[in-house]
Motif scaffolding. Structure first.
Motif, PDB file in Angstrom:
ATOM      1  N   ALA A  13      31.533  39.491  42.816  1.00 22.16           N
ATOM      2  CA  ALA A  13      30.387  39.987  42.437  1.00 22.16           C
ATOM      3  C   ALA A  13      29.994  39.251  41.035  1.00 22.16           C
ATOM      4  O   ALA A  13      28.656  38.946  40.883  1.00 22.16           O
ATOM      5  N   ALA A  14      30.874  39.495  40.098  1.00 22.69           N
ATOM      6  CA  ALA A  14      30.609  38.804  38.819  1.00 22.69           C
ATOM      7  C   ALA A  14      30.317  37.396  38.847  1.00 22.69           C
ATOM      8  O   ALA A  14      29.458  36.809  38.153  1.00 22.69           O
ATOM      9  N   LEU A  25      35.250  26.265  30.757  1.00 18.84           N
ATOM     10  CA  LEU A  25      34.395  26.149  31.512  1.00 18.84           C
ATOM     11  C   LEU A  25      33.670  27.455  31.907  1.00 18.84           C
ATOM     12  O   LEU A  25      34.421  28.344  31.916  1.00 18.84           O
ATOM     13  N   PRO A  26      32.445  27.570  32.018  1.00 20.78           N
ATOM     14  CA  PRO A  26      31.847  29.118  32.211  1.00 20.78           C
ATOM     15  C   PRO A  26      32.148  29.450  33.572  1.00 20.78           C
ATOM     16  O   PRO A  26      31.001  29.739  34.506  1.00 20.78           O
ATOM     17  N   ILE A  27      33.287  29.506  34.129  1.00 23.17           N
ATOM     18  CA  ILE A  27      33.543  29.769  35.652  1.00 23.17           C
ATOM     19  C   ILE A  27      34.523  30.923  35.781  1.00 23.17           C
ATOM     20  O   ILE A  27      34.924  31.400  37.013  1.00 23.17           O
ATOM     21  N   SER A  28      35.079  31.660  34.495  1.00 21.70           N
ATOM     22  CA  SER A  28      36.037  32.716  34.450  1.00 21.70           C
ATOM     23  C   SER A  28      37.425  32.528  34.416  1.00 21.70           C
ATOM     24  O   SER A  28      37.846  32.359  35.582  1.00 21.70           O
ATOM     25  N   HIS A  52      40.743  49.006  36.596  1.00 17.91           N
ATOM     26  CA  HIS A  52      39.584  49.524  37.633  1.00 17.91           C
ATOM     27  C   HIS A  52      38.905  48.652  38.003  1.00 17.91           C
ATOM     28  O   HIS A  52      38.083  49.004  39.125  1.00 17.91           O
ATOM     29  N   LEU A  53      38.507  47.459  37.239  1.00 18.09           N
ATOM     30  CA  LEU A  53      37.785  46.589  37.857  1.00 18.09           C
ATOM     31  C   LEU A  53      38.355  45.295  38.396  1.00 18.09           C
ATOM     32  O   LEU A  53      37.745  44.140  38.329  1.00 18.09           O
ATOM     33  N   SER A  54      39.469  45.063  38.411  1.00 18.13           N
ATOM     34  CA  SER A  54      40.187  44.073  38.925  1.00 18.13           C
ATOM     35  C   SER A  54      40.353  43.434  40.207  1.00 18.13           C
ATOM     36  O   SER A  54      41.093  42.648  40.733  1.00 18.13           O
ATOM     37  N   SER A  55      39.357  44.233  41.082  1.00 16.19           N
ATOM     38  CA  SER A  55      39.543  43.906  42.576  1.00 16.19           C
ATOM     39  C   SER A  55      38.542  42.497  42.882  1.00 16.19           C
ATOM     40  O   SER A  55      37.879  42.029  42.245  1.00 16.19           O
ATOM     41  N   PRO A  56      39.222  42.016  43.834  1.00 13.45           N
ATOM     42  CA  PRO A  56      38.505  40.514  44.352  1.00 13.45           C
ATOM     43  C   PRO A  56      37.281  40.673  44.537  1.00 13.45           C
ATOM     44  O   PRO A  56      36.470  39.830  44.392  1.00 13.45           O
ATOM     45  N   PHE A  57      36.745  41.759  45.036  1.00 14.02           N
ATOM     46  CA  PHE A  57      35.236  41.974  45.254  1.00 14.02           C
ATOM     47  C   PHE A  57      34.264  42.222  44.084  1.00 14.02           C
ATOM     48  O   PHE A  57      33.402  41.652  43.757  1.00 14.02           O
ATOM     49  N   VAL A  88      34.139  42.579  32.100  1.00 13.75           N
ATOM     50  CA  VAL A  88      34.179  42.762  33.419  1.00 13.75           C
ATOM     51  C   VAL A  88      34.930  41.713  34.086  1.00 13.75           C
ATOM     52  O   VAL A  88      34.424  40.558  33.679  1.00 13.75           O
ATOM     53  N   PRO A  89      36.289  41.672  34.707  1.00 13.22           N
ATOM     54  CA  PRO A  89      36.922  40.483  35.225  1.00 13.22           C
ATOM     55  C   PRO A  89      35.819  39.589  36.086  1.00 13.22           C
ATOM     56  O   PRO A  89      35.053  40.083  37.019  1.00 13.22           O
TER      57      PRO A  89
END
Length: 309
Positions: free
Chosen positions: A121-122, A22-25, A112-117, A199-200
């Motif tokens: 955002a993604a 499902l396209p929800i990451s 570097h980009l695995s923060s919750p924020f 990008v996570p």
């Protein structure tokens, strides 16, 4: 053997099996789940587990689409086998952008980009994109119908049961209605969109489905080609993670092997259900519900981590 850890691994398998397709990451959900229900394993094993658990999900694609993916099937005939080889060529071409950019930058992106924020955002950005894209497709059809203009010949094809359903009509208006009819440049374009999933929180399936929709594919084609792309991408990513894990001198314990095995098996079983659900869902519905889900989840994530910071 720690039964609790196996149960937690099974939960990760359920989340992986649902969110991979499902396209929800999937990665976004797995990283968020780790905030609340972490596995008691080493950092190196967790990094490997997060990727290799996808092998279970991939096996479901191979099982469900074995006939479509098998170029050696004698029942296809010469022309059918040739079309299958052509499709595999397009899959390889579509994988090139992710391989060229993903291999050197994937670890950096994760670190570097695995923060919750960033994940939130993604989730929100691509959720909004899903809604906008579907609205634009429906608006185009609505203008044609209200203007009394000639309806494209392939619009309202026989498989469209409700000609008053803008969502179905919009999908029938897409130029590419079958994977085997996909142009090479479209396959490569979808592969370029796959790079966004580095990008996570973006979602590999989400980025390629958005690419397919923007490149005038039907929802079914965008979803199906996304499944096919996952086979070499995930096998390659899993193999690379396993190599790096063991090349560091790590030795998997029997408990860790059991945790990984349980996660993969559950991911496989749940993926069988999730893939069937999505393929049936997109025949009659658009992707806007997934867009709204992403937006709501992203807002909840931001609110939670902002309040607990």
């Amino acid at each position: 053997m720690n039964l609790v850890e196996l149960i937690i691994s099974a939960i990760y398998g359920v989340v992986e099996g649902i969110t991979e397709w499902l396209p929800i990451s999937s990665t976004g959900h797995m990283l968020l789940l780790n905030e609340f229900l972490p596995l008691q394993v080493s950092a190196d094993f967790w990094d490997m587990f997060l990727v290799v658990i996808q092998l279970g999900a991939i096996l479901a694609v191979v099982v469900l689409f074995f006939y479509q993916l098998n170029p050696f099937s004698p029942s296809k005939g010469k022309a059918g086998r040739r079309r299958t080889w052509r499709m595999w060529g397009q899959i390889i071409v579509a994988c090139l952008p992710a391989a060229i950019i993903g291999v050197p930058f994937n670890d950096w992106m994760t670190d570097h980009l695995s923060s919750p924020f960033v994940i939130a955002a993604a989730l929100i950005v691509y959720g909004v994109l899903f809604i906008i894209i579907e609205n634009v497709r429906e608006s185009k059809v609505k203008r044609i119908l209200e203007g009394g203009g000639a309806r494209p010949q392939h619009m309202a094809a026989p498989e469209v049961e409700d000609t008053n359903n803008l969502s179905e009509l919009a999908d029938s208006e897409a130029a590419v209605q079958r994977v085997q009819d996909m142009p090479w440049k479209t396959a490569f374009g979808i592969g370029c969109f796959q790079v966004l999933s580095l990008v996570p929180g973006t979602s590999r399936s989400g980025s390629t489905i958005i690419g397919g929709l923007l490149l005038n594919c039907s929802r079914s084609v965008a979803a199906e080609f996304t499944f096919y792309l996952a086979v070499p991408v995930m096998i390659g990513a899993s193999g690379l993670k396993l190599f790096r894990f063991f090349s560091k001198g790590n030795v998997s314990t029997s408990e860790e092997a059991a945790i990984l095995g349980v996660g993969c098996i559950v991911a496989f079983l749940v993926s069988l259900i999730a893939i069937r659900f999505l393929m049936n869902f997109v025949k009659k519905h658009d992707f806007k519900p997934f867009g709204w889900y992403r937006i709501i989840l992203g807002i909840v994530v931001i609110a939670y981590f902002a309040l607990t910071a």
